[in-house]
Design an enzyme around this catalytic site. Structure first.
Site: not given
Ligand code: FAD
Length: 346
Positions: A163, A233, A329
């Site tokens: 992570r 998580s 996380e």
């Molecule tokens: C139901 C559910 C299940 C999940 N299961 C998992 C799992 O199994 N494994 C896992 O690892 N994660 C899991 N996650 C967490 C999440 O889905 C991941 O971390 C995912 O990669 C986040 O993507 P996002 O686009 O929504 O990021 P965001 O929440 O939009 O951003 C996350 C961070 O990245 C930064 N950011 C976003 N885009 C950029 C960019 N282009 N450049 C630089 N920084 C940026 C943001 O400022 C923020 O700090 C889960 C989440 C949910 C809701």
């Protein structure tokens, strides 16, 4: 570039927390990303880049500009032994997997249904069901927002860990991920180490079967953010000393523990929380999910602060019982940008 009608962030975070930004804009090209960033910088506004909002908790209103990453485009190149896929950071991760499987390009099926954008996958090195992003990553493309300079980091430069990656440290401020490069081997190998995947045999399982099994497991275990707000998580699985792990194992032989290469031990955070009988525990509309203790949910009108209060309570209870201090996380976003989540719940 498009300007959002509302400055309400509820629709842009899977926790479904009501919080406002001063301004929300969507970057659909590198040019619009740079001009949104530079306009905000000129006014000295705080800036937050956001993908699908599935790994953030807004603890209060954000007093600045939110830039939604909507950089699209998928290019697939075939080589002798592998597929090389260049994907815009704003593409949806799960939709990408579906599209590739349809084209018989395999290797991402264990990571199905993880919400969010492709460009966010390297940031916390997403992982599930025996595989992490780093295993399929060839490179990550970034832009330095101050200068517009393009940077490509190869997989071995990204400092991927559990992570974690360089994008949470050295390349966090003032850089945006614009695309990722994936390398998917044509010689496909199933990964069948977790959950219901262990019932398949290496000889005849298909990638499609794995994809469907992963989707089914996730849908049966995890709350759907469209129905009940959550960010997956909430806490990382803690990594503890072998000594403490042994002590816990002697009292609780069923405690799930995974030895790491350096002899430290990863423990399932969900199990620790469950041992404290916290499933269903709530503070206002913030609750520990009734089926999956690692997930904190918004039952309707939870505020960022009520989720923080609940996370603090959970952390204290686990610390009292096991002397293990859980770390979130999920990334916490305050009025001016990211805040220290551990400090917030300590
Ligand atoms: C139901 C559910 C299940 C999940 N299961 C998992 C799992 O199994 N494994 C896992 O690892 N994660 C899991 N996650 C967490 C999440 O889905 C991941 O971390 C995912 O990669 C986040 O993507 P996002 O686009 O929504 O990021 P965001 O929440 O939009 O951003 C996350 C961070 O990245 C930064 N950011 C976003 N885009 C950029 C960019 N282009 N450049 C630089 N920084 C940026 C943001 O400022 C923020 O700090 C889960 C989440 C949910 C809701």
């Amino acid at each position: 570039m498009s300007v959002c009608q509302s400055t309400q962030l509820k629709a842009f975070n899977t926790f479904g927390i009501s919080a406002c930004a001063d301004y929300i804009g969507a970057a659909t090209s590198i040019e619009s990303l740079l001009s949104l960033w530079q306009a905000a910088k000129k006014k000295e506004y705080p800036i937050l880049l956001l993908g699908g909002g599935s790994n953030v908790l807004f603890t209060e209103n954000f007093k600045g500009t939110v830039i939604l990453n909507r950089l699209l485009g998928i290019k697939i190149q075939e080589a002798d032994t592998a597929w090389h896929i260049h994907v815009g950071a704003g593409e949806n991760w799960h939709q990408l997997i579906k599209l590739l499987i349809k084209q018989k390009i395999y290797g991402l099926e264990n990571l199905a249904l993880i919400p969010g954008n492709v460009g966010s996958a390297p940031i916390q090195n997403i992982g599930a069901y025996g595989i992490e992003f780093k295993q399929v990553c060839e490179f990550v493309d970034l832009i330095e927002l101050e200068t517009g300079k393009h940077i490509r980091l190869m997989e071995n430069e990204c400092q991927f860990a559990y992570r974690d990656s360089i994008f949470k440290h050295q390349y966090k401020e003032d850089y945006a991920i614009t695309a990722v490069g994936l390398r998917l081997n044509k010689a496909w190998e199933p990964i069948l180490t977790y959950g219901s995947l262990t019932q398949f045999s290496h000889e005849d399982v298909t990638p499609e079967q794995i994809f469907h099994a992963v989707c089914e497991m996730r849908q049966s275990k995890l709350p759907d953010p469209a129905i009940m707000g959550n960010a997956g998580s909430f806490f990382k699985n803690p990594i503890i000393s072998a000594e403490l792990a042994k002590k816990i194992k002697s009292e609780y032989p069923e405690c799930p523990q995974y030895y790491q290469d350096d002899n430290s031990v990863k423990v399932a955070a969900g199990w620790l929380i469950d041992q404290c009988h916290l499933k269903g525990h709530s503070i206002g509309d913030a609750a520990v999910h009734t089926k999956q203790a690692l997930v904190l949910v918004n039952k309707g009108h939870a505020t960022g602060q009520s989720i923080v209060a609940l996370a603090t309570y959970v952390r204290n209870k686990v610390a009292e019982k096991f002397n293990i201090f859980l770390e979130p996380e999920v990334r916490f976003i305050g009025a001016e940008g990211e805040i220290d989540s551990v400090e917030c719940i300590s």
